[in-house]
Every structure is written in structure tokens, then in C-alpha cells.
Design a protein around this motif. Structure first.
Motif, mmCIF file in Angstrom:
data_model
loop_
_atom_site.group_PDB
_atom_site.id
_atom_site.type_symbol
_atom_site.label_atom_id
_atom_site.label_comp_id
_atom_site.label_asym_id
_atom_site.label_seq_id
_atom_site.Cartn_x
_atom_site.Cartn_y
_atom_site.Cartn_z
ATOM 1 N N UNK A 1 -5.614 8.235 -7.113
ATOM 2 C CA UNK A 1 -5.690 9.197 -6.014
ATOM 3 C C UNK A 1 -4.283 9.589 -5.573
ATOM 4 N N UNK A 2 -3.529 8.610 -5.090
ATOM 5 C CA UNK A 2 -2.123 8.815 -4.779
ATOM 6 C C UNK A 2 -1.812 10.110 -4.050
ATOM 7 N N UNK A 3 -0.737 10.736 -4.466
ATOM 8 C CA UNK A 3 -0.285 11.976 -3.833
ATOM 9 C C UNK A 3 -1.002 13.214 -4.362
ATOM 10 N N UNK A 4 -1.970 13.007 -5.213
ATOM 11 C CA UNK A 4 -2.769 14.137 -5.670
ATOM 12 C C UNK A 4 -4.046 14.334 -4.878
ATOM 13 N N UNK B 1 3.294 12.430 6.713
ATOM 14 C CA UNK B 1 4.216 12.003 5.660
ATOM 15 C C UNK B 1 4.927 10.706 6.050
ATOM 16 N N UNK B 2 5.340 10.593 7.305
ATOM 17 C CA UNK B 2 5.963 9.345 7.765
ATOM 18 C C UNK B 2 5.024 8.164 7.556
ATOM 19 N N UNK B 3 3.777 8.368 7.904
ATOM 20 C CA UNK B 3 2.782 7.296 7.754
ATOM 21 C C UNK B 3 2.550 6.971 6.280
ATOM 22 N N UNK B 4 2.516 7.996 5.445
ATOM 23 C CA UNK B 4 2.299 7.781 4.013
ATOM 24 C C UNK B 4 3.447 6.982 3.398
ATOM 25 N N UNK B 5 4.660 7.287 3.791
ATOM 26 C CA UNK B 5 5.808 6.565 3.244
ATOM 27 C C UNK B 5 5.760 5.082 3.604
ATOM 28 N N UNK B 6 5.354 4.789 4.846
ATOM 29 C CA UNK B 6 5.215 3.391 5.252
ATOM 30 C C UNK B 6 4.122 2.698 4.442
ATOM 31 N N UNK B 7 3.023 3.406 4.231
ATOM 32 C CA UNK B 7 1.914 2.858 3.448
ATOM 33 C C UNK B 7 2.356 2.584 2.006
ATOM 34 N N UNK B 8 3.048 3.528 1.408
ATOM 35 C CA UNK B 8 3.494 3.378 0.015
ATOM 36 C C UNK B 8 4.450 2.200 -0.115
ATOM 37 N N UNK C 1 4.493 -0.458 1.722
ATOM 38 C CA UNK C 1 3.679 -1.674 1.803
ATOM 39 C C UNK C 1 3.003 -1.956 0.469
ATOM 40 N N UNK C 2 2.320 -0.951 -0.074
ATOM 41 C CA UNK C 2 1.518 -1.133 -1.281
ATOM 42 C C UNK C 2 2.367 -1.556 -2.469
ATOM 43 N N UNK C 3 3.518 -0.921 -2.634
ATOM 44 C CA UNK C 3 4.295 -1.134 -3.860
ATOM 45 C C UNK C 3 5.462 -2.116 -3.702
ATOM 46 N N UNK C 4 5.805 -2.472 -2.457
ATOM 47 C CA UNK C 4 6.987 -3.319 -2.296
ATOM 48 C C UNK C 4 6.740 -4.601 -1.495
ATOM 49 N N UNK C 5 5.723 -4.614 -0.625
ATOM 50 C CA UNK C 5 5.641 -5.734 0.305
ATOM 51 C C UNK C 5 4.209 -6.083 0.680
ATOM 52 N N UNK D 1 -4.967 10.107 4.338
ATOM 53 C CA UNK D 1 -4.244 8.921 4.792
ATOM 54 C C UNK D 1 -5.153 8.027 5.636
ATOM 55 N N UNK D 2 -6.090 8.622 6.353
ATOM 56 C CA UNK D 2 -7.053 7.813 7.107
ATOM 57 C C UNK D 2 -8.012 7.093 6.169
ATOM 58 N N UNK D 3 -8.454 7.774 5.107
ATOM 59 C CA UNK D 3 -9.286 7.104 4.102
ATOM 60 C C UNK D 3 -8.577 5.864 3.551
ATOM 61 N N UNK D 4 -7.300 6.014 3.244
ATOM 62 C CA UNK D 4 -6.528 4.898 2.686
ATOM 63 C C UNK D 4 -6.504 3.716 3.643
ATOM 64 N N UNK D 5 -6.306 4.011 4.910
ATOM 65 C CA UNK D 5 -6.190 2.926 5.882
ATOM 66 C C UNK D 5 -7.545 2.308 6.228
ATOM 67 N N UNK D 6 -8.605 3.066 6.069
ATOM 68 C CA UNK D 6 -9.938 2.491 6.283
ATOM 69 C C UNK D 6 -10.311 1.519 5.168
ATOM 70 N N UNK D 7 -9.681 1.659 4.018
ATOM 71 C CA UNK D 7 -9.836 0.667 2.950
ATOM 72 C C UNK D 7 -8.946 -0.548 3.234
#
Length: 211
Positions: free
Chosen positions: A13-16, A99-106, A108-112, A160-166
Motif C-alpha cells: 500500500x505504502x505511498x501509493x 505528511x508530518x504524521x506519515x513521516x513519523x509513522x514510516x 517507526x515502521x522501518x527504523x524503530x 493514514x488513519x487506516x494505517x493507525x487503526x491497524x
């Protein structure tokens, strides 16, 4: 012209995904050119991409990179950029917040993910509150994030809300307007059909299996 759009992206899904949500809800057809990790590692496609990254988007012979630029292009072409200059500016502001929220999410997912997930979820209300406030200021939260019509930002925010609901299934428990907003958009007929499609359900959220 239906079918003139092609999204070139990884099988996630990502940025697409915000682009897919927009196209589906607007009744547009598009082609997926799926880029596997093996193809990407060869390097030829990466070198051909303007900024060395995906997604790449083709509107006929017009080629675009950068996910937010793609969303804005589609917004201009499909009447999804507000009803006047003031609304367009507000939409730009809200999209920057997404976008700010997405960057924080990314990050988390890929680094921490393992070390940082609990702290991230604890801080999540502070990230969500501005969007609840914006909804409250726009017709009492009964419609869209800005104005009286759906916009490109609604699709980006919904994603971004879908992502956070997961990530944190109860994250909207204290945000009734956002919870209602997600449910309302999810139930838009063409969007609902896409969300329930096999293609959507089978597409991983992120490339590393974290979610």
C-alpha cells in the motif's frame, strides 16, 4: 479517458494507497505496474526515476514522481482541490500535517518498530487531535476535512488513519469526529467496493511486514 493512468510502485500500500483511494472513489480506471524487490535491486529503474524513488505515475504521456504531487495533479483534474483559493490553501496546510504524521509513522515502521511502538502509540493522541479540531471547525465534523466537497486530502488523511487503526485499533476512541469520518468515507459506494476488493486486502501494508 478511462485507463490512461498507470501507477508504478512496489506490491504494498505504502505511498501509493492514497492515490488508489482517490482513483477508486472517483470511478477512474488505472493500471498497476508492480515493481518487485528484485527488479528494484537491479538498479536500472531506480536510475531512471527522477528522484530515485517510487511511486511513479503516468497520466498518458505525462510522467510524475512524488506522491503528494501526484495527488495534487489528480485533484486539479477531478475537482478535488477545494472551491476557491482559500480552501485550496487550507487543503495544502492539512496535507502537510498528514505528511508530518506519515513521516513519523514510516520512521517507526522501518527504523524503530520494536523499541518505539509503545512510546509512539502513547504520543498518538497529540498527532490526531489537530485533525479532530479541523473536523469540528468544518460543519461540526459532519462532512469533509475542508469545505463541503471531498478533496485529495480526505483520501490522504483516510489512508493514514487506516494505517493507525491497524497499528493501534483503539486510537480513535477519544476522537468521535475522526471515527465517524473514517466510517463515513469507508461507506462511499465506490470506495467501499475498492476497500473490500481482493487486490486491496491482499496487498501488504508495508514492505517489511510491520504494521
Amino acid at each position: 479517458m478511462p485507463g490512461k493512468y498507470t501507477l508504478v510502485y512496489f506490491p504494498v500500500r505504502g505511498r501509493g494507497e492514497a492515490t488508489r483511494l482517490l482513483l477508486a472513489d472517483q470511478g477512474q480506471q488505472w493500471t498497476e505496474d508492480v515493481v518487485t524487490g528484485e527488479i528494484w535491486q537491479k538498479g536500472d529503474l531506480k536510475k531512471s526515476c527522477l528522484f530515485g524513488q517510487l511511486p511513479k505515475f503516468q497520466d498518458g504521456d505525462f510522467v510524475l514522481y512524488q506522491s503528494n504531487a501526484i495527488l495534487r495533479h489528480l485533484a486539479r483534474n477531478h475537482g478535488l482541490y477545494g472551491e476557491n483559493a482559500r480552501e485550496a490553501t487550507l487543503l495544502d496546510m492539512v496535507n502537510d500535517g498528514v505528511e508530518d504524521m506519515r513521516l513519523k509513522y514510516v520512521r517507526l515502521i522501518y527504523q524503530n518498530y520494536d523499541a518505539g511502538k509503545a512510546e509512539y502509540i502513547e504520543a498518538l493522541p497529540g498527532q490526531l487531535r489537530p485533525f479532530e479540531t479541523l473536523l469540528a471547525q468544518n460543519d461540526g465534523g459532519k462532512g469533509f476535512i475542508v469545505g463541503k466537497k471531498i478533496s485529495f486530502v480526505d483520501y490522504n488523511l483516510l489512508d493514514i488513519l487506516h494505517l493507525h487503526l491497524v497499528l493501534a485499533p483503539d486510537c480513535l476512541a477519544s476522537f468521535p469526529l475522526l471515527a465517524g469520518y473514517v466510517q463515513r468515507l469507508n461507506n462511499r459506494p465506490q470506495l467501499k467496493a475498492y476497500l473490500e476488493s481482493d487486490a486491496r486486502k491482499q496487498r501488504p501494508i508495508n514492505g517489511n511486514g510491520k504494521q
